[in-house]
Design an enzyme around this catalytic site. Sequence first.
Site, mmCIF file in Angstrom:
data_model
loop_
_atom_site.group_PDB
_atom_site.id
_atom_site.type_symbol
_atom_site.label_atom_id
_atom_site.label_comp_id
_atom_site.label_asym_id
_atom_site.label_seq_id
_atom_site.Cartn_x
_atom_site.Cartn_y
_atom_site.Cartn_z
ATOM 1 N N LYS A 52 -21.625 14.170 -6.676
ATOM 2 C CA LYS A 52 -22.523 13.140 -6.651
ATOM 3 C C LYS A 52 -23.205 13.787 -5.421
ATOM 4 C CE LYS A 52 -18.541 9.412 -8.234
ATOM 5 N NZ LYS A 52 -17.972 8.941 -7.438
ATOM 6 N N GLN A 96 -14.865 6.460 -2.131
ATOM 7 C CA GLN A 96 -14.238 7.086 -3.484
ATOM 8 C C GLN A 96 -12.720 6.279 -3.752
ATOM 9 O OE1 GLN A 96 -15.674 8.959 -5.458
ATOM 10 N NE2 GLN A 96 -14.412 9.522 -7.644
ATOM 11 N N ASP A 119 -21.024 0.701 -6.997
ATOM 12 C CA ASP A 119 -19.942 0.881 -8.249
ATOM 13 C C ASP A 119 -20.049 -0.434 -9.038
ATOM 14 O OD1 ASP A 119 -18.178 3.712 -8.128
ATOM 15 O OD2 ASP A 119 -17.802 2.969 -6.193
HETATM 16 N N1 GUN Z 1 -12.988 7.591 -9.022
HETATM 17 C C1 GUN Z 1 -12.506 7.583 -9.998
HETATM 18 N N2 GUN Z 1 -13.747 7.132 -10.737
HETATM 19 C C2 GUN Z 1 -14.410 6.758 -9.756
HETATM 20 C C3 GUN Z 1 -15.715 6.390 -9.899
HETATM 21 O O1 GUN Z 1 -16.271 5.329 -10.161
HETATM 22 N N3 GUN Z 1 -16.071 4.847 -8.339
HETATM 23 C C4 GUN Z 1 -15.090 5.302 -6.848
HETATM 24 N N4 GUN Z 1 -15.568 5.044 -6.285
HETATM 25 N N5 GUN Z 1 -13.626 5.815 -7.260
HETATM 26 C C5 GUN Z 1 -13.973 6.428 -8.337
#
Ligand code: GUN
Length: 284
Positions: A52, A96, A119
Amino acid sequence: MTRIIDGKVISAAVKDRVKEGVAELNKKGVTVGLAVIIVGEDPASKVYVANKKKACEALGIISEEYALPENTTEEELLALIDELNNKKSINGILCQLPLPKHLNEKLIINSILPEKDVDAFHPHNVGRIMIGDYDFVPCTPAGIMEMLAFEGIEAEGKTCVVIGRSNIVGKPMGMLLLHKNGTVTICHSRTQNLKEICKGADILVAAVGKPGFVTADMVKEGAVVIDVGIHRTENGLCGDVDFEGVKDKCSAITPVPGGVGPMTIAMLMQNTLTAAKKQNKIGD
Ligand code: GUN
């Protein structure tokens, strides 16, 4: 010939679009910032977070990473989110998941300001998706809709079957297909006649979490098959779909790797740009 839907190509197109959007804002003196919080040492999460950060850097989005120790308390994490909620230069906040067990995931998600919830996990944004009036869509279903649009595949009037009912993928996926006038069935582990239901699908989305779960006998001739799964096996990465078995039966399919996976980060970047525009009252 079956079309292989290339997530690398489509995500690159989305990222180019976002990069241009960020540059436009920068010209107006507006920056775009994303804060990513990671708690603990989960190796897969660390890889996602690093990717990211790389994507942000490539598109001109300012990224701030907050790597907190495993034993971080709920109060400490909530205090950080509060600080980021109030920080002008941060437009998007992503915490996350999964979080360590001692932290209440729901409480943490709900503490992120809805307008910074890139998200789209906050109940406010989930509700807005339900009524079809939304700014953010969770990255995986958003990426799938982008892939369908890019390929000129319309859900209108089609039988759409989603296998999996998670809050992050299955449920919002179903809603997005419904908003496009698809006729949607969401299947799950208690579904009876799963094979028969899947066999009726014009668009089949597999978000099951089981390697090779969708086999050729579950797929209609000429269907579009979208594979959300990603599994590390002895033979490399594979998805929820038995790709080799299914690929000659369908009209289009996403591979694993290189299908839905690359789309998710691109959509996160897009959500972050959208957040910056909304917060600065800049329309499209
Ligand atoms: N863990 C795995 N995929 C995601 C996601 O799309 N967002 C977040 N915050 N955590 C994740």
